[in-house]
Every structure is written in structure tokens, then in C-alpha cells.
Design a protein around this motif. Structure first.
Motif, PDB file in Angstrom:
ATOM      1  N   VAL A  44     -56.961 -80.531   3.740  1.00  0.00           N
ATOM      2  CA  VAL A  44     -56.581 -79.221   3.210  1.00  0.00           C
ATOM      3  C   VAL A  44     -57.629 -78.201   3.639  1.00  0.00           C
ATOM      4  CG1 VAL A  44     -56.310 -77.913   1.058  1.00  0.00           C
ATOM      5  CG2 VAL A  44     -55.410 -80.226   1.233  1.00  0.00           C
ATOM      6  N   LEU A  45     -58.872 -78.679   3.793  1.00  0.00           N
ATOM      7  CA  LEU A  45     -60.003 -77.798   4.057  1.00  0.00           C
ATOM      8  C   LEU A  45     -60.997 -78.491   4.978  1.00  0.00           C
ATOM      9  CD1 LEU A  45     -61.788 -75.583   1.519  1.00  0.00           C
ATOM     10  CD2 LEU A  45     -63.171 -77.210   2.784  1.00  0.00           C
ATOM     11  N   VAL A  46     -61.639 -77.691   5.839  1.00  0.00           N
ATOM     12  CA  VAL A  46     -62.691 -78.169   6.735  1.00  0.00           C
ATOM     13  C   VAL A  46     -63.941 -77.333   6.483  1.00  0.00           C
ATOM     14  CG1 VAL A  46     -63.432 -78.339   9.149  1.00  0.00           C
ATOM     15  CG2 VAL A  46     -61.081 -78.913   8.530  1.00  0.00           C
ATOM     16  N   THR A  47     -65.086 -78.012   6.267  1.00  0.00           N
ATOM     17  CA  THR A  47     -66.366 -77.302   6.298  1.00  0.00           C
ATOM     18  C   THR A  47     -66.904 -77.494   7.702  1.00  0.00           C
ATOM     19  OG1 THR A  47     -67.754 -79.153   5.570  1.00  0.00           O
ATOM     20  CG2 THR A  47     -66.792 -77.744   3.841  1.00  0.00           C
ATOM     21  N   LEU A  48     -67.401 -76.417   8.292  1.00  0.00           N
ATOM     22  CA  LEU A  48     -67.685 -76.428   9.721  1.00  0.00           C
ATOM     23  C   LEU A  48     -69.009 -75.746  10.019  1.00  0.00           C
ATOM     24  CD1 LEU A  48     -66.225 -77.147  12.421  1.00  0.00           C
ATOM     25  CD2 LEU A  48     -65.132 -74.910  12.290  1.00  0.00           C
ATOM     26  N   ASP A  49     -69.925 -76.489  10.624  1.00  0.00           N
ATOM     27  CA  ASP A  49     -71.168 -75.912  11.117  1.00  0.00           C
ATOM     28  C   ASP A  49     -70.841 -75.107  12.372  1.00  0.00           C
ATOM     29  OD1 ASP A  49     -73.890 -75.395  11.525  1.00  0.00           O
ATOM     30  OD2 ASP A  49     -74.277 -77.333  12.452  1.00  0.00           O
ATOM     31  N   VAL A  50     -71.711 -74.181  12.745  1.00  0.00           N
ATOM     32  CA  VAL A  50     -71.473 -73.396  13.958  1.00  0.00           C
ATOM     33  C   VAL A  50     -72.183 -74.004  15.153  1.00  0.00           C
ATOM     34  CG1 VAL A  50     -71.900 -71.172  15.088  1.00  0.00           C
ATOM     35  CG2 VAL A  50     -70.954 -71.238  12.783  1.00  0.00           C
ATOM     36  N   MET A  51     -73.466 -74.274  15.024  1.00  0.00           N
ATOM     37  CA  MET A  51     -74.253 -74.741  16.167  1.00  0.00           C
ATOM     38  C   MET A  51     -74.210 -76.270  16.234  1.00  0.00           C
ATOM     39  SD  MET A  51     -77.356 -71.972  15.979  1.00  0.00           S
ATOM     40  CE  MET A  51     -77.774 -72.345  14.292  1.00  0.00           C
ATOM     41  N   MET A  52     -73.354 -76.772  17.131  1.00  0.00           N
ATOM     42  CA  MET A  52     -73.171 -78.213  17.306  1.00  0.00           C
ATOM     43  C   MET A  52     -73.000 -78.516  18.792  1.00  0.00           C
ATOM     44  SD  MET A  52     -70.486 -79.187  14.252  1.00  0.00           S
ATOM     45  CE  MET A  52     -69.247 -77.988  14.763  1.00  0.00           C
ATOM     46  N   PRO A  53     -73.330 -79.752  19.187  1.00  0.00           N
ATOM     47  CA  PRO A  53     -73.130 -80.121  20.602  1.00  0.00           C
ATOM     48  C   PRO A  53     -71.642 -80.316  20.912  1.00  0.00           C
ATOM     49  CG  PRO A  53     -73.879 -82.012  19.326  1.00  0.00           C
ATOM     50  CD  PRO A  53     -73.906 -80.825  18.397  1.00  0.00           C
ATOM     51  N   ARG A  54     -71.355 -80.453  22.167  1.00  0.00           N
ATOM     52  CA  ARG A  54     -70.002 -80.675  22.720  1.00  0.00           C
ATOM     53  C   ARG A  54     -69.075 -79.502  22.450  1.00  0.00           C
ATOM     54  NH1 ARG A  54     -67.099 -86.167  22.233  1.00  0.00           N
ATOM     55  NH2 ARG A  54     -67.277 -85.878  20.003  1.00  0.00           N
ATOM     56  N   LEU A  55     -68.778 -79.188  21.187  1.00  0.00           N
ATOM     57  CA  LEU A  55     -67.880 -78.078  20.856  1.00  0.00           C
ATOM     58  C   LEU A  55     -68.419 -77.402  19.605  1.00  0.00           C
ATOM     59  CD1 LEU A  55     -65.208 -76.783  21.807  1.00  0.00           C
ATOM     60  CD2 LEU A  55     -64.037 -78.268  20.187  1.00  0.00           C
ATOM     61  N   ASP A  56     -68.788 -76.121  19.724  1.00  0.00           N
ATOM     62  CA  ASP A  56     -69.394 -75.442  18.578  1.00  0.00           C
ATOM     63  C   ASP A  56     -68.344 -75.057  17.530  1.00  0.00           C
ATOM     64  OD1 ASP A  56     -68.200 -72.945  19.276  1.00  0.00           O
ATOM     65  OD2 ASP A  56     -69.957 -72.308  20.396  1.00  0.00           O
ATOM     66  N   GLY A  57     -68.820 -74.590  16.401  1.00  0.00           N
ATOM     67  CA  GLY A  57     -67.942 -74.238  15.289  1.00  0.00           C
ATOM     68  C   GLY A  57     -67.044 -73.049  15.567  1.00  0.00           C
ATOM     69  N   TRP A  58     -67.528 -72.090  16.372  1.00  0.00           N
ATOM     70  CA  TRP A  58     -66.691 -70.925  16.704  1.00  0.00           C
ATOM     71  C   TRP A  58     -65.419 -71.390  17.419  1.00  0.00           C
ATOM     72  CZ3 TRP A  58     -68.772 -67.502  13.865  1.00  0.00           C
ATOM     73  CH2 TRP A  58     -70.131 -67.185  13.888  1.00  0.00           C
ATOM     74  N   GLU A  59     -65.615 -72.173  18.475  1.00  0.00           N
ATOM     75  CA  GLU A  59     -64.478 -72.624  19.281  1.00  0.00           C
ATOM     76  C   GLU A  59     -63.593 -73.584  18.494  1.00  0.00           C
ATOM     77  OE1 GLU A  59     -61.784 -72.901  22.327  1.00  0.00           O
ATOM     78  OE2 GLU A  59     -63.409 -71.443  22.067  1.00  0.00           O
ATOM     79  N   THR A  60     -64.207 -74.433  17.674  1.00  0.00           N
ATOM     80  CA  THR A  60     -63.427 -75.362  16.848  1.00  0.00           C
ATOM     81  C   THR A  60     -62.537 -74.591  15.891  1.00  0.00           C
ATOM     82  OG1 THR A  60     -65.217 -76.989  16.995  1.00  0.00           O
ATOM     83  CG2 THR A  60     -63.563 -77.320  15.268  1.00  0.00           C
ATOM     84  N   ALA A  61     -63.105 -73.594  15.210  1.00  0.00           N
ATOM     85  CA  ALA A  61     -62.322 -72.783  14.266  1.00  0.00           C
ATOM     86  C   ALA A  61     -61.193 -72.050  14.993  1.00  0.00           C
ATOM     87  CB  ALA A  61     -63.222 -71.783  13.541  1.00  0.00           C
ATOM     88  N   ALA A  62     -61.504 -71.499  16.157  1.00  0.00           N
ATOM     89  CA  ALA A  62     -60.476 -70.781  16.928  1.00  0.00           C
ATOM     90  C   ALA A  62     -59.335 -71.726  17.319  1.00  0.00           C
ATOM     91  CB  ALA A  62     -61.102 -70.147  18.167  1.00  0.00           C
ATOM     92  N   ARG A  63     -59.664 -72.927  17.751  1.00  0.00           N
ATOM     93  CA  ARG A  63     -58.620 -73.886  18.134  1.00  0.00           C
ATOM     94  C   ARG A  63     -57.781 -74.304  16.925  1.00  0.00           C
ATOM     95  NH1 ARG A  63     -61.208 -77.921  22.725  1.00  0.00           N
ATOM     96  NH2 ARG A  63     -62.025 -76.271  24.058  1.00  0.00           N
ATOM     97  N   LEU A  64     -58.429 -74.505  15.787  1.00  0.00           N
ATOM     98  CA  LEU A  64     -57.678 -74.850  14.568  1.00  0.00           C
ATOM     99  C   LEU A  64     -56.716 -73.721  14.198  1.00  0.00           C
ATOM    100  CD1 LEU A  64     -60.497 -76.496  12.415  1.00  0.00           C
ATOM    101  CD2 LEU A  64     -58.545 -77.663  13.475  1.00  0.00           C
TER     102      LEU A  64
END
Length: 120
Positions: A44-64
């Protein structure tokens, strides 16, 4: 819930707090791991860090947000990036809440409860 952070200590802190509140919490170590697990976990919910390897939180949130199958999932960014510009970027992407590290676990739980109710 899906807790996404490359720092194991932070992942465990968030997971323990969510579990103590009665939420079922799964974890992912970065954005790519999140996207790989999202349909399996169906949170229902994702907690998401921003600075991460491989795929950062900005791009992950945008894709979601851009995927019709995941755009309904609530997203809470939890990051050390505290600038107004960072907050704006998060909200422009479409995140539901933004917490800066270090964060108060009680504040996180309040946000999660509010968003979980809104998503129900």
C-alpha cells in the motif's frame, strides 16, 4: 509496506517501527530491488531513500508513478536531502510525504497511518 534503503540499520529501524504498529513490512536494498519486488509484495505504501546505488529514489519514485499498476502506491521519501529544492523535486514527482534524516519514528508512523487510511 515496502521499506527501501541501502543502509541496513535504517531499513531495520523503519521495519521494526512499522511492525510494532501492526504493519507487515518487507524490505528492498535499493531502487532496482524495489522495482523487482513491487508486484510480489503489492504494498500500500513504500518508504524510499533518495541516495542509493543502482537506481536512486528519484527515479524509482518516478517509475512507480508512471506505471499504471503502481501509481496508486503511497510513497514516503526518507532522505538526508533537506533542501527546499529537493522537497519540491519529490513533490513534483508525486510523492505523498517527505521526511528528512534523522527522522522521528513517531512522525513516520503518524504519516504512514494517515496515508494508509487515505489509501484504503
Amino acid at each position: 509496506m515496502l521499506v527501501v534503503d541501502d543502509d541496513e540499520v535504517i531499513r531495520q529501524l523503519i521495519t521494526v517501527n512499522l511492525t510494532l504498529e501492526g504493519f507487515e513490512a518487507h524490505t528492498a536494498s535499493d531502487g532496482q530491488d524495489c522495482l523487482d519486488r513491487i508486484r510480489e509484495v503489492d504494498p500500500v505504501l513504500v518508504t524510499l531513500d533518495v541516495m542509493m546505488p543502482r537506481l536512486d529514489g528519484w527515479e524509482t519514485a518516478a517509475r512507480l508513478r508512471h506505471d499504471p499498476e503502481t501509481r496508486h502506491i503511497k510513497i514516503v521519501l526518507i532522505t538526508a536531502r533537506a533542501q527546499d529544492e529537493d522537497r519540491r523535486r519529490g513533490f513534483d514527482i508525486g510523492v505523498d510525504a517527505y521526511l528528512t534524516k534523522p527522522f522521528d519514528p513517531a512522525e513516520l508512523i503518524e504519516i504512514v497511518h494517515d496515508l494508509a487510511k487515505a489509501g484504503a
